[in-house]
Design an enzyme around this catalytic site. Structure first.
Site, mmCIF file in Angstrom:
data_model
loop_
_atom_site.group_PDB
_atom_site.id
_atom_site.type_symbol
_atom_site.label_atom_id
_atom_site.label_comp_id
_atom_site.label_asym_id
_atom_site.label_seq_id
_atom_site.Cartn_x
_atom_site.Cartn_y
_atom_site.Cartn_z
ATOM 1 N N HIS A 1 -2.907 11.106 0.674
ATOM 2 C CA HIS A 1 -2.387 10.752 1.993
ATOM 3 C C HIS A 1 -1.810 12.075 2.196
ATOM 4 O O HIS A 1 -0.497 12.123 2.600
ATOM 5 C CB HIS A 1 -1.457 9.606 1.958
ATOM 6 N N GLU B 1 -7.239 8.347 6.359
ATOM 7 C CA GLU B 1 -7.438 9.232 7.546
ATOM 8 C C GLU B 1 -7.810 10.890 7.471
ATOM 9 O O GLU B 1 -7.337 11.714 7.944
ATOM 10 C CB GLU B 1 -6.309 9.228 8.571
ATOM 11 N N TYR C 1 -4.565 1.847 15.933
ATOM 12 C CA TYR C 1 -3.307 1.905 16.565
ATOM 13 C C TYR C 1 -3.487 1.812 18.122
ATOM 14 O O TYR C 1 -2.613 1.067 18.861
ATOM 15 C CB TYR C 1 -2.518 3.209 16.355
ATOM 16 N N GLU D 1 -3.711 0.240 8.121
ATOM 17 C CA GLU D 1 -2.312 0.603 9.146
ATOM 18 C C GLU D 1 -2.727 -0.045 10.273
ATOM 19 O O GLU D 1 -3.599 -0.196 10.885
ATOM 20 C CB GLU D 1 -2.450 1.887 9.172
ATOM 21 N N ASN E 1 -7.402 1.920 9.882
ATOM 22 C CA ASN E 1 -6.204 2.258 10.612
ATOM 23 C C ASN E 1 -6.466 2.163 11.999
ATOM 24 O O ASN E 1 -7.270 2.935 12.515
ATOM 25 C CB ASN E 1 -5.662 3.461 9.989
ATOM 26 N N ARG F 1 0.940 -1.465 0.058
ATOM 27 C CA ARG F 1 -0.231 0.003 0.006
ATOM 28 C C ARG F 1 0.839 1.179 0.029
ATOM 29 O O ARG F 1 1.596 1.573 0.815
ATOM 30 C CB ARG F 1 -0.945 -0.093 1.534
#
Ligand SMILES: *[C@@H]1O[C@H](CO)[C@@H](O)[C@H](O)[C@H]1NC(C)=O
Length: 498
Positions: free
Chosen positions: A148, A193, A337, A402, A335, A103
């Site tokens: 991005h 995002e 985290y 991600e 994504n 990606r």
């Protein structure tokens, strides 16, 4: 005879039951056959060559050049990993890793230096063609993020994302990408995002373009992005899908919100958190009813009235727009985290999105830390978030675009190895035990790179890069070796199992 048959049946049940237990304990640590594994990067964070061969300036070039004080050590992405020149090295390490998919993102201003489609920079087209062809020659599938965070400066000069005209310009940019690369690229992400880059319009010293209009400019930016995403999806349907046969999604980031107590108020505040942060983008696109979540519309409208505004600070979709936007997805990129603790209450600047959301967020001091202040290690939150998504959006295909961990460097990155193995285990439990439809995973990040306002100080790579060395050598960390073992065996190795 009857008695024999009876015992034979019992025996069969016992034996097959035992077999199933053995199989399932191994299955839960195994990736489904169709599941895609790989790694991820983004253009501004790795490419360098910021003004070479016709590339136009973007908002991160402007921020790092005009406000070095905003970035740790005054760092820039002028050279970064120099992937513009070293993309073959990137493909080599992806191959060594055993990645099935890579990606990466396309720099809008490298392809369209002025942001508009009247001037196409052939050198930029050539660069991405070379990268895509090198990947395919090595058996690696390209997955392209169209945006991005590196908006052409020329479009920021028109106001950037709060200006709704950018939805149309995004569609024109996407057409150039589908036309030039869509014969070989089958996995597309419109945006990465938006929840994070909308903050570029919500603080003075923040993400580019650092414009301080919280609670207004950030909602306007979100509104444009949702329109842009829907336009790009319809464009693909109308002009490219029949011939190219790819898939179009969007990458949304979300943290798990764990209620600070089991009170109804704290649980409701975490639901608000999900709707204000994931639902803001996912509800208009991924639900049957479409539009912004009711709680978002209600709370922003009520706060706006209390603050003396005639109109809600949150823009509205017309009924036709709701229809146009809902259903514009082939898969959901996530994504993930970290996690937060959510408590009912109101804090933050007036006006602001955080204040509107009606939740007070903290983190548990017992959660293991990383090099990034915001990133605590909470793998069980990953499984809970995946289940929330399954239930809220009718179990769409989810691609984890991600997931990763930051430290300050070093090749024996035991914290990162632990992070990946624990998160992959939680994801596999979500797939095998909870029935969540996760279809792929790209680790963030393939290599150390420019970590936005943190410069090169916080490292997310599974490959180390020496930024003092002009050759920018890429060296595998321990985590790259463990991920290579996982990608090649398609299992969690026994030593990491519970
Ligand atoms: C990495 O560090 C861990 C913990 O300190 C240690 O047990 C391990 O042997 C080290 N591995 C290598 C390859 O040096």
């Amino acid at each position: 005879m009857w008695v024999h048959t009876f015992f034979f049946v019992i025996l069969l049940v016992v034996v097959s039951g035992a077999r199933r237990d053995v199989a399932s304990s191994d299955t839960v640590y195994t990736f489904p056959d169709e599941f895609k594994l790989g790694a991820a990067t983004a253009s501004y964070q790795i490419e360098g060559a910021w003004d070479e061969n016709g590339k136009g300036p973007n908002i991160w070039d402007t921020l790092t050049h005009e406000h070095p004080d905003y970035v740790v050590d005054g760092a820039t992405g002028d050279i970064a990993d120099d992937s513009y020149h070293l993309y073959k090295e990137d493909v080599k390490i992806l191959k060594e890793l055993g990645a099935q998919v890579y990606r990466f993102s396309i720099s809008w201003a490298r392809v369209l230096p002025e942001g508009h489609d009247n001037i196409v920079n052939q050198d930029g087209i050539d660069y991405y063609n070379n990268l895509i062809n090198e990947l395919l020659a090595n058996g690696i599938e390209p997955m392209v993020t169209m945006y991005h965070w590196d908006l052409p400066q020329a479009l920021q000069d028109l106001g950037g994302w709060p200006n709704l005209v950018l939805a149309k310009y995004s569609e024109n940019y996407a057409r150039v990408l589908f036309k030039n690369f869509g014969d070989r690229v089958k996995l597309w992400l419109t945006f990465n995002e938006p929840l994070t880059f909308m903050d570029g319009y919500a603080s003075e010293i923040g993400m580019a373009p650092s414009i301080n209009t919280p609670g207004i400019g950030d909602y306007l930016a979100a509104h444009t992005v949702i329109h842009a995403h829907a336009r790009i999806y319809h464009l693909y349907d109308q002009e490219f899908r029949a011939e190219q046969g790819g898939k179009v999604g969007i990458s949304l980031n979300i943290n798990w919100c764990e209620p600070a107590t089991n009170s109804a108020e704290d649980r409701a505040s975490c639901e608000n958190y999900q709707q204000f942060n994931l639902g803001l983008y996912a509800h208009p696109i991924f639900t049957e009813e479409g539009d912004y979540p009711a709680v978002l519309k209600d709370r922003v409208s009520r706060n706006s009235a209390d603050e003396g505004y005639t109109d809600s600070r949150l823009p509205q979709f017309t009924a036709e727009e709701v229809e146009y936007i809902r259903g514009t997805h082939d898969f959901l990129g996530i994504n993930f985290y970290t996690a937060l603790l959510g408590k009912s209450g109101v804090e933050g600047y007036e006006p602001s999105r955080y204040r509107d959301s009606g939740v007070i967020l903290t983190q548990d001091a017992a959660w293991p830390i990383s090099a990034s202040s915001w990133l605590k290690v909470v793998p069980w939150g990953f499984r809970k978030e995946l289940n929330w998504i399954k239930n809220e959006y009718n179990n769409p295909p989810v691609f984890i675009t991600e997931n990763g961990f930051s430290d300050y460097g070093g090749l024996n990155d035991t914290g990162r190895v632990h992070y990946y193995t624990e998160h992959l285990k939680e994801m596999l439990k979500a797939i095998h035990e909870d029935g969540v439809n996760v279809i792929g995973y790209t680790a963030w990040s393939l290599m150390d790179n420019f970590e936005w306002l943190r410069g090169y100080s916080e490292k997310f790579g599974i490959y180390a890069v020496d930024f003092e060395d002009p050759a920018r050598p890429r060296i595998p960390k321990e985590s790259a070796k463990v991920l290579a073992e996982i990608m090649n065996t398609r299992k969690i190795p026994e030593r990491f199992r519970d």
